[in-house]
Design a protein around this motif. Structure first.
Motif, PDB file in Angstrom:
ATOM      1  N   GLU A 168       6.421   7.854  -8.889  1.00 32.33           N
ATOM      2  CA  GLU A 168       7.070   7.300  -7.845  1.00 32.33           C
ATOM      3  C   GLU A 168       6.212   6.153  -7.217  1.00 32.33           C
ATOM      4  O   GLU A 168       6.859   5.104  -6.237  1.00 32.33           O
ATOM      5  CB  GLU A 168       7.405   8.127  -6.726  1.00 32.33           C
ATOM      6  N   ARG A 169       4.992   5.989  -7.509  1.00 33.50           N
ATOM      7  CA  ARG A 169       4.128   4.791  -7.102  1.00 33.50           C
ATOM      8  C   ARG A 169       4.275   3.343  -7.549  1.00 33.50           C
ATOM      9  O   ARG A 169       4.201   3.512  -8.957  1.00 33.50           O
ATOM     10  CB  ARG A 169       2.783   5.311  -6.964  1.00 33.50           C
ATOM     11  N   VAL A 170       4.574   2.358  -6.984  1.00 31.90           N
ATOM     12  CA  VAL A 170       4.610   0.978  -7.444  1.00 31.90           C
ATOM     13  C   VAL A 170       3.191   0.510  -7.170  1.00 31.90           C
ATOM     14  O   VAL A 170       3.128   0.123  -6.005  1.00 31.90           O
ATOM     15  CB  VAL A 170       5.679   0.294  -6.965  1.00 31.90           C
ATOM     16  N   PRO A 171       2.463   0.064  -8.278  1.00 35.28           N
ATOM     17  CA  PRO A 171       0.797  -0.597  -7.633  1.00 35.28           C
ATOM     18  C   PRO A 171       1.066  -1.765  -7.098  1.00 35.28           C
ATOM     19  O   PRO A 171       2.080  -2.167  -7.861  1.00 35.28           O
ATOM     20  CB  PRO A 171       0.064  -0.308  -8.894  1.00 35.28           C
ATOM     21  N   ILE A 172       0.560  -1.973  -5.857  1.00 35.76           N
ATOM     22  CA  ILE A 172       0.650  -3.320  -5.726  1.00 35.76           C
ATOM     23  C   ILE A 172      -0.774  -4.126  -5.347  1.00 35.76           C
ATOM     24  O   ILE A 172      -0.856  -5.101  -4.755  1.00 35.76           O
ATOM     25  CB  ILE A 172       1.341  -3.589  -4.072  1.00 35.76           C
ATOM     26  N   ALA A 173      -1.830  -3.551  -6.207  1.00 38.41           N
ATOM     27  CA  ALA A 173      -3.091  -4.069  -6.168  1.00 38.41           C
ATOM     28  C   ALA A 173      -3.604  -3.258  -7.591  1.00 38.41           C
ATOM     29  O   ALA A 173      -3.134  -2.453  -8.097  1.00 38.41           O
ATOM     30  CB  ALA A 173      -3.839  -3.859  -4.986  1.00 38.41           C
ATOM     31  N   PRO A 174      -4.559  -3.663  -8.179  1.00 41.60           N
ATOM     32  CA  PRO A 174      -5.206  -3.472  -9.329  1.00 41.60           C
ATOM     33  C   PRO A 174      -6.007  -1.931  -8.805  1.00 41.60           C
ATOM     34  O   PRO A 174      -6.349  -1.862  -7.628  1.00 41.60           O
ATOM     35  CB  PRO A 174      -6.333  -4.247  -9.585  1.00 41.60           C
ATOM     36  N   PRO A 175      -6.199  -1.063  -9.696  1.00 41.15           N
ATOM     37  CA  PRO A 175      -6.779   0.427  -9.554  1.00 41.15           C
ATOM     38  C   PRO A 175      -8.007  -0.007  -8.795  1.00 41.15           C
ATOM     39  O   PRO A 175      -8.989  -0.921  -9.121  1.00 41.15           O
ATOM     40  CB  PRO A 175      -7.012   1.064 -10.759  1.00 41.15           C
ATOM     41  N   ALA A 176      -8.382   1.164  -7.726  1.00 41.92           N
ATOM     42  CA  ALA A 176      -9.640   0.992  -7.285  1.00 41.92           C
ATOM     43  C   ALA A 176      -9.976   2.431  -6.864  1.00 41.92           C
ATOM     44  O   ALA A 176      -9.122   3.278  -6.434  1.00 41.92           O
ATOM     45  CB  ALA A 176      -9.741  -0.102  -5.923  1.00 41.92           C
ATOM     46  N   ILE A 177     -11.415   2.691  -6.432  1.00 42.78           N
ATOM     47  CA  ILE A 177     -11.905   4.001  -6.106  1.00 42.78           C
ATOM     48  C   ILE A 177     -12.907   3.906  -5.128  1.00 42.78           C
ATOM     49  O   ILE A 177     -13.694   2.869  -5.132  1.00 42.78           O
ATOM     50  CB  ILE A 177     -12.586   4.647  -7.593  1.00 42.78           C
ATOM     51  N   ALA A 178     -12.966   4.694  -4.189  1.00 43.05           N
ATOM     52  CA  ALA A 178     -13.830   4.478  -3.107  1.00 43.05           C
ATOM     53  C   ALA A 178     -15.090   5.689  -3.601  1.00 43.05           C
ATOM     54  O   ALA A 178     -14.660   6.631  -3.673  1.00 43.05           O
ATOM     55  CB  ALA A 178     -13.397   4.952  -1.873  1.00 43.05           C
ATOM     56  N   VAL A 179     -16.264   5.407  -2.994  1.00 45.92           N
ATOM     57  CA  VAL A 179     -17.400   6.298  -3.389  1.00 45.92           C
ATOM     58  C   VAL A 179     -18.103   6.064  -2.158  1.00 45.92           C
ATOM     59  O   VAL A 179     -18.772   5.220  -1.702  1.00 45.92           O
ATOM     60  CB  VAL A 179     -18.263   5.929  -4.424  1.00 45.92           C
ATOM     61  N   TRP A 180     -18.449   7.421  -1.612  1.00 46.59           N
ATOM     62  CA  TRP A 180     -18.976   7.437  -0.096  1.00 46.59           C
ATOM     63  C   TRP A 180     -20.060   8.452   0.140  1.00 46.59           C
ATOM     64  O   TRP A 180     -19.974   9.769  -0.421  1.00 46.59           O
ATOM     65  CB  TRP A 180     -18.124   7.329   1.026  1.00 46.59           C
ATOM     66  N   PHE A 367      15.429  -0.936  -4.050  1.00 47.50           N
ATOM     67  CA  PHE A 367      14.090  -1.417  -3.077  1.00 47.50           C
ATOM     68  C   PHE A 367      13.446  -2.091  -3.791  1.00 47.50           C
ATOM     69  O   PHE A 367      12.809  -3.259  -3.259  1.00 47.50           O
ATOM     70  CB  PHE A 367      13.653  -0.223  -2.656  1.00 47.50           C
ATOM     71  N   THR A 368      12.663  -1.851  -5.020  1.00 48.17           N
ATOM     72  CA  THR A 368      11.815  -2.345  -5.497  1.00 48.17           C
ATOM     73  C   THR A 368      12.277  -3.950  -6.303  1.00 48.17           C
ATOM     74  O   THR A 368      11.582  -4.974  -6.316  1.00 48.17           O
ATOM     75  CB  THR A 368      11.142  -1.704  -6.847  1.00 48.17           C
ATOM     76  N   ASN A 369      13.463  -4.041  -6.522  1.00 51.16           N
ATOM     77  CA  ASN A 369      14.224  -5.304  -6.793  1.00 51.16           C
ATOM     78  C   ASN A 369      13.900  -6.197  -5.755  1.00 51.16           C
ATOM     79  O   ASN A 369      13.636  -7.427  -5.775  1.00 51.16           O
ATOM     80  CB  ASN A 369      15.641  -5.179  -7.248  1.00 51.16           C
ATOM     81  N   LYS A 370      14.367  -5.844  -4.505  1.00 50.86           N
ATOM     82  CA  LYS A 370      14.101  -6.867  -3.225  1.00 50.86           C
ATOM     83  C   LYS A 370      12.795  -7.000  -2.944  1.00 50.86           C
ATOM     84  O   LYS A 370      12.302  -8.054  -2.756  1.00 50.86           O
ATOM     85  CB  LYS A 370      14.474  -5.951  -2.180  1.00 50.86           C
ATOM     86  N   LEU A 371      11.870  -5.982  -3.301  1.00 50.81           N
ATOM     87  CA  LEU A 371      10.456  -5.949  -3.090  1.00 50.81           C
ATOM     88  C   LEU A 371       9.757  -7.224  -4.065  1.00 50.81           C
ATOM     89  O   LEU A 371       9.144  -8.120  -3.702  1.00 50.81           O
ATOM     90  CB  LEU A 371       9.555  -4.793  -3.410  1.00 50.81           C
ATOM     91  N   GLU A 372      10.173  -7.171  -5.266  1.00 53.10           N
ATOM     92  CA  GLU A 372       9.689  -8.075  -6.408  1.00 53.10           C
ATOM     93  C   GLU A 372      10.117  -9.414  -5.827  1.00 53.10           C
ATOM     94  O   GLU A 372       9.391 -10.401  -6.026  1.00 53.10           O
ATOM     95  CB  GLU A 372      10.256  -7.638  -7.729  1.00 53.10           C
TER      96      GLU A 372
END
Length: 497
Positions: A168-180, A367-372
């Motif tokens: 159900e998730r629409v990515p709005i940025a490239p994949p990223a990971i946090a390490v801490w 919704f995603t059509n309006k977002l696009e």
């Protein structure tokens, strides 16, 4: 546990800041609100660095006292290496600025505050199933080995990333990971660090409990074993390299921080807020603030819906504000990444972020059509012309008796606005000197003001405004309208259109 009502106006899933913010606001409006939280409190939670705007939200909720804790860290200064690899930018801590909190403590106290205001709470508990019909939602909840059935007109999903399934998730940025990880601090390091490297960027800050957190954000493709990857990134830095020998066998954690938006955030009065609706790029430190701010807007939409379930305004307003948040944040992060020195080296991490394109091919909804459409619209760069202070009294003295006319460049458009905690349609003023359509100026509605002031002297504007506000505010609004050429000295009067 106190006796639950048979039916709730609103039932909230998740007791994080977004869910609690919405619950408090709706309780203040007089609604019956329940909440389910899966975990027992206190619970561990990252996201302790809160932006300055959080204070206004807590004050608005009458919960400002929760931020007044001696163990919380205020006015943290920072060293930043971003635009120039060889230059350290000193960002001084500001009074009444950001704050580092203990989320275990703050979330628990905010939950207790909500319960004191009348929130009905089930904790810990698990949602077994949810069924929608014409009367709303029926929720089956497992609590202490027994099952509870809850009925609610609306459901607010504030379960964070867990509230949105992967498909159900629409990515709005490239994949990223946090390490801490953390190192012992004991007040040795009292400032934050931010530094860009070729494969990502790092953030470090003192946090509560005499610890210093070191966090790296990198591409999932390049991610290796977490401990080694974090050390590799730290060795490439100027600010974090001195910490490498202090890590020893410290536990290193990682999680996905890919930004996304839900493809159906408002579905049959099952409404997502906070990170269940939209997750920010970690480049921003405003995640909690924006989640709570959007919750306040969602509460207005819910109030409007409950007063008039047949109205289209609540859902449309909610989606409009969500899309606005997504698009503004995406453009801001792209611009910020473009300014990093490492971006010019054209490594994969940086190029992906400045060249990202939204793809809804597998997530097509209304919704995603309006977002696009909004996401791919080129945003004009507004030229902020005004730099020097405006000599208010001098301008008014010169123009006091002059008859004014509404600028012929002004037009109006119908937009959503908020009036008495409900969504209404108002006329917004549009003009080339304005960055965005404007309905109110310092709580003064502009359309009726300008309509009634056309062909009147400047003095009448100030006198009229002074009925509702101080004379100083009245003068500033009048000069704003004049200096931005929304009002002009009349030659031939023009009427509003």
């Amino acid at each position: 546990m106190k006796r639950f009502p048979k039916t709730f106006d609103v039932f909230v899933l998740g007791a994080g800041p977004a869910g609690l913010c919405a619950a408090i606001r709706l309780l203040d409006m007089g609604y019956t609100v329940g909440m389910l939280e899966q975990e027992e409190f206190p619970r561990s939670q990252i996201g302790e660095s809160l932006s300055p705007g959080i204070r206004n939200i807590f004050d608005y909720l009458n919960a400002g006292h929760l931020l007044e804790d001696a163990m919380y860290l205020n006015t943290i200064s920072a060293k930043v290496i971003w635009e120039n690899k060889g230059h350290i930018y000193e960002r001084l801590g500001q009074n009444n600025g950001g704050i580092i909190v203990d989320r275990r403590k703050l979330d628990q106290e905010l939950l207790q505050f909500s319960v004191s205001k009348g929130l009905y709470l089930i904790q810990p508990g698990k949602l077994k199933q949810s069924v929608n019909d014409q009367n709303g939602w029926t929720l089956d909840i497992v609590h202490n080995s027994s099952e509870i059935r809850i009925n609610s007109k609306l459901v607010l999903d504030a379960r964070g990333r867990k509230g949105t399934l992967l498909n159900e998730r629409v990515p709005i940025a490239p994949p990223a990971i946090a390490v801490w990880t953390h190192i012992d601090n004991n007040a040795v390091f009292n400032e934050a660090f931010v530094e860009a490297v070729d494969d990502g960027w790092l953030w470090g800050s003192p946090v509560c409990g005499n610890r210093y957190r070191i966090m790296a954000f990198t591409d999932t493709v390049q991610f290796k074993k977490s401990e080694l990857h974090l050390l590799d990134l730290m060795r490439k830095t100027e600010l974090f390299a001195p910490f490498v020998n202090q890590l020893k066998d410290n536990a290193v954690e990682s999680c996905s921080v890919t930004s996304f938006v839900s493809q159906m955030p408002w579905n049959n009065q099952f409404i997502k807020i906070g990170e269940a609706a939209f997750t920010l790029d970690p480049l921003s430190s405003t995640g909690v603030e924006k989640a709570m701010r959007f919750s306040l807007q969602a509460a207005i939409a819910i109030n409007t819906y409950l007063k008039n379930p047949d109205s289209e305004h609540p859902k449309n307003f909610y989606e409009e504000k969500l899309i606005e948040s997504v698009v503004n944040h995406a453009h801001w992060t792209t611009d910020y990444y473009q300014n990093a020195w490492a971006c010019h080296d054209k490594t994969e991490f940086w190029i992906k972020r400045i060249n990202f394109r939204l793809d809804i091919s597998n997530h097509k909804t209304a919704f995603t059509n309006k977002l696009e459409k909004e996401f791919n619209t080129e945003k004009s760069i507004f030229d902020h012309k005004q730099t020097a202070p405006i000599p208010v009294d001098y301008i008014l003295h010169q123009l006091w008796n002059e008859e004014i006319a509404v600028s012929p460049n002004i037009t109006f458009k119908s937009v959503y606005a908020i009036d008495n905690d409900c969504i209404v349609i108002k006329q917004a003023l549009m003009h080339p000197n304005l960055e965005r359509p404007l309905v109110y100026l310092d709580q003064v509605e502009l359309f009726p003001l300008l309509k009634s002031m056309n062909s009147k002297p400047v003095s009448d504007i100030v006198i009229y405004l002074n009925k509702f506000m101080t004379i100083e505010k009245s003068k500033k609004i009048a000069v704003f309208l004049l200096s931005n050429q929304l009002l002009t000295v009349a030659q031939n009067s023009c009427s509003l259109r």
